[in-house]
Design a protein around this motif. Structure first.
Motif, PDB file in Angstrom:
ATOM      1  N   GLY A   1       2.807  12.044  -2.151  1.00 36.61           N
ATOM      2  CA  GLY A   1       2.165  13.334  -1.958  1.00 36.61           C
ATOM      3  C   GLY A   1       2.370  13.867  -0.559  1.00 36.61           C
ATOM      4  O   GLY A   1       2.857  13.169   0.340  1.00 36.61           O
ATOM      5  N   PRO A   2       2.013  15.134  -0.331  1.00 39.51           N
ATOM      6  CA  PRO A   2       2.222  15.773   0.971  1.00 39.51           C
ATOM      7  C   PRO A   2       1.437  15.061   2.078  1.00 39.51           C
ATOM      8  O   PRO A   2       0.278  14.704   1.902  1.00 39.51           O
ATOM      9  N   ALA A   3       2.097  14.875   3.214  1.00 41.99           N
ATOM     10  CA  ALA A   3       1.444  14.193   4.332  1.00 41.99           C
ATOM     11  C   ALA A   3       0.220  14.959   4.825  1.00 41.99           C
ATOM     12  O   ALA A   3      -0.702  14.370   5.394  1.00 41.99           O
ATOM     13  N   SER A   4       0.205  16.273   4.611  1.00 43.81           N
ATOM     14  CA  SER A   4      -0.907  17.093   5.090  1.00 43.81           C
ATOM     15  C   SER A   4      -2.062  17.191   4.097  1.00 43.81           C
ATOM     16  O   SER A   4      -3.096  17.779   4.399  1.00 43.81           O
ATOM     17  N   ALA A   5      -1.890  16.628   2.897  1.00 46.17           N
ATOM     18  CA  ALA A   5      -2.922  16.728   1.862  1.00 46.17           C
ATOM     19  C   ALA A   5      -4.071  15.764   2.147  1.00 46.17           C
ATOM     20  O   ALA A   5      -3.912  14.786   2.881  1.00 46.17           O
ATOM     21  N   PRO A   6      -5.248  16.012   1.561  1.00 45.35           N
ATOM     22  CA  PRO A   6      -6.382  15.099   1.754  1.00 45.35           C
ATOM     23  C   PRO A   6      -6.029  13.692   1.277  1.00 45.35           C
ATOM     24  O   PRO A   6      -5.504  13.531   0.166  1.00 45.35           O
ATOM     25  N   PRO A   7      -6.303  12.661   2.082  1.00 43.06           N
ATOM     26  CA  PRO A   7      -5.918  11.301   1.693  1.00 43.06           C
ATOM     27  C   PRO A   7      -6.824  10.714   0.620  1.00 43.06           C
ATOM     28  O   PRO A   7      -8.029  10.954   0.590  1.00 43.06           O
ATOM     29  N   LEU A   8      -6.211   9.935  -0.273  1.00 44.71           N
ATOM     30  CA  LEU A   8      -6.906   9.243  -1.353  1.00 44.71           C
ATOM     31  C   LEU A   8      -6.334   7.838  -1.447  1.00 44.71           C
ATOM     32  O   LEU A   8      -5.131   7.672  -1.657  1.00 44.71           O
ATOM     33  N   LEU A   9      -7.156   6.817  -1.282  1.00 46.46           N
ATOM     34  CA  LEU A   9      -6.729   5.435  -1.401  1.00 46.46           C
ATOM     35  C   LEU A   9      -7.127   4.893  -2.766  1.00 46.46           C
ATOM     36  O   LEU A   9      -8.259   5.118  -3.225  1.00 46.46           O
ATOM     37  N   LEU A  10      -6.206   4.165  -3.413  1.00 46.97           N
ATOM     38  CA  LEU A  10      -6.423   3.620  -4.742  1.00 46.97           C
ATOM     39  C   LEU A  10      -6.345   2.099  -4.687  1.00 46.97           C
ATOM     40  O   LEU A  10      -5.332   1.538  -4.255  1.00 46.97           O
ATOM     41  N   GLY A  11      -7.412   1.424  -5.139  1.00 45.39           N
ATOM     42  CA  GLY A  11      -7.475  -0.030  -5.111  1.00 45.39           C
ATOM     43  C   GLY A  11      -7.243  -0.648  -6.478  1.00 45.39           C
ATOM     44  O   GLY A  11      -7.659  -0.101  -7.496  1.00 45.39           O
ATOM     45  N   PRO A  12      -6.598  -1.835  -6.531  1.00 50.20           N
ATOM     46  CA  PRO A  12      -6.253  -2.479  -7.796  1.00 50.20           C
ATOM     47  C   PRO A  12      -7.297  -3.479  -8.268  1.00 50.20           C
ATOM     48  O   PRO A  12      -8.235  -3.836  -7.550  1.00 50.20           O
ATOM     49  N   SER A  13      -7.110  -3.953  -9.477  1.00 53.87           N
ATOM     50  CA  SER A  13      -7.927  -5.010 -10.042  1.00 53.87           C
ATOM     51  C   SER A  13      -7.308  -6.367  -9.725  1.00 53.87           C
ATOM     52  O   SER A  13      -6.105  -6.475  -9.457  1.00 53.87           O
ATOM     53  N   LEU A  14      -8.122  -7.412  -9.771  1.00 58.74           N
ATOM     54  CA  LEU A  14      -7.631  -8.771  -9.577  1.00 58.74           C
ATOM     55  C   LEU A  14      -6.528  -9.082 -10.592  1.00 58.74           C
ATOM     56  O   LEU A  14      -6.658  -8.803 -11.787  1.00 58.74           O
ATOM     57  N   GLY A  15      -5.428  -9.664 -10.092  1.00 63.32           N
ATOM     58  CA  GLY A  15      -4.339 -10.058 -10.968  1.00 63.32           C
ATOM     59  C   GLY A  15      -3.310  -8.991 -11.227  1.00 63.32           C
ATOM     60  O   GLY A  15      -2.278  -9.259 -11.848  1.00 63.32           O
ATOM     61  N   THR A  16      -3.553  -7.771 -10.754  1.00 60.48           N
ATOM     62  CA  THR A  16      -2.592  -6.687 -10.975  1.00 60.48           C
ATOM     63  C   THR A  16      -1.931  -6.315  -9.651  1.00 60.48           C
ATOM     64  O   THR A  16      -2.060  -7.013  -8.653  1.00 60.48           O
ATOM     65  N   SER A  17      -1.234  -5.202  -9.652  1.00 57.90           N
ATOM     66  CA  SER A  17      -0.598  -4.682  -8.446  1.00 57.90           C
ATOM     67  C   SER A  17      -0.815  -3.184  -8.407  1.00 57.90           C
ATOM     68  O   SER A  17      -1.492  -2.611  -9.270  1.00 57.90           O
ATOM     69  N   LEU A  18      -0.204  -2.529  -7.441  1.00 51.18           N
ATOM     70  CA  LEU A  18      -0.328  -1.069  -7.366  1.00 51.18           C
ATOM     71  C   LEU A  18       0.270  -0.374  -8.579  1.00 51.18           C
ATOM     72  O   LEU A  18       0.022   0.808  -8.818  1.00 51.18           O
ATOM     73  N   ALA A  19       1.039  -1.129  -9.395  1.00 49.41           N
ATOM     74  CA  ALA A  19       1.576  -0.559 -10.638  1.00 49.41           C
ATOM     75  C   ALA A  19       0.477  -0.181 -11.620  1.00 49.41           C
ATOM     76  O   ALA A  19       0.717   0.588 -12.562  1.00 49.41           O
ATOM     77  N   LEU A  20      -0.735  -0.702 -11.423  1.00 52.05           N
ATOM     78  CA  LEU A  20      -1.866  -0.331 -12.274  1.00 52.05           C
ATOM     79  C   LEU A  20      -2.075   1.177 -12.304  1.00 52.05           C
ATOM     80  O   LEU A  20      -2.549   1.734 -13.298  1.00 52.05           O
ATOM     81  N   TRP A  21      -1.698   1.862 -11.211  1.00 49.80           N
ATOM     82  CA  TRP A  21      -1.927   3.307 -11.086  1.00 49.80           C
ATOM     83  C   TRP A  21      -0.679   4.134 -11.409  1.00 49.80           C
ATOM     84  O   TRP A  21      -0.665   5.331 -11.135  1.00 49.80           O
ATOM     85  N   ASP A  22       0.329   3.530 -12.011  1.00 47.89           N
ATOM     86  CA  ASP A  22       1.599   4.236 -12.227  1.00 47.89           C
ATOM     87  C   ASP A  22       1.457   5.517 -13.038  1.00 47.89           C
ATOM     88  O   ASP A  22       2.203   6.482 -12.819  1.00 47.89           O
ATOM     89  N   GLN A  23       0.542   5.544 -13.994  1.00 47.82           N
ATOM     90  CA  GLN A  23       0.396   6.712 -14.862  1.00 47.82           C
ATOM     91  C   GLN A  23      -0.580   7.746 -14.321  1.00 47.82           C
ATOM     92  O   GLN A  23      -0.767   8.797 -14.937  1.00 47.82           O
ATOM     93  N   VAL A  24      -1.195   7.457 -13.173  1.00 49.76           N
ATOM     94  CA  VAL A  24      -2.220   8.345 -12.625  1.00 49.76           C
ATOM     95  C   VAL A  24      -1.840   8.861 -11.243  1.00 49.76           C
ATOM     96  O   VAL A  24      -1.974  10.062 -10.946  1.00 49.76           O
TER      97      VAL A  24
END
Length: 373
Positions: free
Chosen positions: A12-35
């Protein structure tokens, strides 16, 4: 001194409001691939891996770790990226990290969303037992049952199960230690940031009652229950999670993307999102917010009427590629081929015969394709 950061991906744009997404145990950042890609139209999305998961180093935590230790790693990542305040959304253990931040570092958060998470995870004993067995036997025995713990029967995301198998056993066990020690039920009333709770109705790990407990205790919190969803809702029902997060993060105008999909179709919007770059992201967000979130949602005119107006305007200005798209949209909005033809015939009077001639050719091609399909 070089500080080792959590593995992460920024979109996303560097100037946009930041949003951090955290994963579940046993997964990776791929958990958020569809979102995450869709959220990145309006936000600087940063998703991260737990220690020993995905691309994060295993030695970032050790035995006896706490959720506070994980939260400190997230804050170190935010600091390294130059992010002072941010929205946060997390699943399960990733949600627990968000709760810790909301209680202990509220000045860093602009909002909080917990997806299939809890203020406690069933007591210390089961997690300590799991940690001991993982240290002794590794993760294969757990990965074999991942689908049953994460999804409803018959559903799977093989990439996430693969990531489970590849996680570092010691780091995984340390995360279990963190869950064993976690309980913030007595601090929930202290949370002041806008908070959303998203529960999967079929989730056996953090059932809706856990999210309801938080919603009842956190002032002004909202609760959404997703039918047909188990523990990893962002992977199983990404559209529902996306809709809930957009409304929470961006307010009612977030419904614009949903309207855009209803009128133009998922395939068109998916192509537009796939072609999105940092250069075009703000324009795509503008279209979703203004055209679809304000104009097309105004109840003064029906969608049928708006389709007729749009067809006329596109003919008048010779935008025939857009006209093809909106002929398809007009059919979705209930116009018959005969009604579309009547609209184009009227444009011959007010926009000119040559313009109407080109418009009829475009519409005939689209309608023939639709009939053949």
């Amino acid at each position: 001194m070089t500080v080792t950061l959590l593995n992460h991906r920024a979109e996303g744009p560097a100037s946009a409001p930041p949003l951090l997404l955290g994963p579940s145990l046993g997964t990776s950042l791929a958990l958020w691939d569809q979102v995450a890609p869709e959220l990145s139209a309006a936000h600087r999305v940063v998703r991260w891996d737990l220690p020993g998961h995905g691309g994060s180093a295993a030695d970032l935590i050790g035995a006896g770790a706490t959720v506070g230790d994980l939260a400190a790693l997230v804050l170190a990542l935010a600091d390294a990226l130059g992010v002072d305040r941010f929205a946060y959304a997390g699943v399960s253990l990733g949600g627990a990290v968000g709760l810790h931040l909301a209680v202990h570092h509220p000045e860093r958060l602009t909002s909080l969303a917990l997806v299939c998470s809890s203020a406690h995870f069933g007591g210390a004993a089961p997690w300590r037992e799991r940690a001991e067995r993982v240290r002794r036997e590794g993760l294969e025995w757990l990965a074999a049952s991942a689908d049953a713990r994460w999804f409803t029967p018959g559903f799977s995301v093989p990439e996430l199960v693969r990531d489970h198998r590849r996680a570092d056993p010691e780091a995984y066990a340390a995360c279990c230690d963190a869950l064993a020690a976690f309980d913030l039920r007595d601090r929930l009333a202290d949370i002041t940031v806008p908070t959303l709770l998203v529960a999967g109705r079929e989730d056996p790990a953090t059932p809706p009652a856990h999210l309801r407990e938080i919603a009842d205790a956190v002032p002004g919190a909202a609760l959404v229950e997703l039918p047909g969803a188990s523990h990893l809702a962002p992977a199983q029902v990404p559209r529902a999670v996306l809709a809930a997060l957009r409304t929470h993060l961006d307010g009612p105008s977030a419904s614009g993307l949903a309207v855009r999909r209803e009128v133009l179709g998922d395939a068109h919007v998916d192509r537009a999102q796939a072609r999105q770059t940092p250069f075009t992201a703000r324009f795509q967000d503008f279209i979703s917010r203004y055209a679809w979130g304000e104009i097309w949602t105004d109840p003064t005119l029906s969608r049928r009427e708006r389709s007729m107006i749009t067809l006329t305007a596109l003919v008048a200005y010779g935008h025939y590629d857009e006209l093809a798209m909106h002929v398809r949209a007009a059919r979705r909005n209930g116009l018959t081929p005969e009604e579309i033809g009547a609209v184009l015939l009227q444009t011959a009077v007010y926009c000119g015969v040559p313009a109407a001639n080109s418009a009829f050719a475009t519409a005939q091609r689209v309608l023939a394709e639709e009939e053949a399909g």
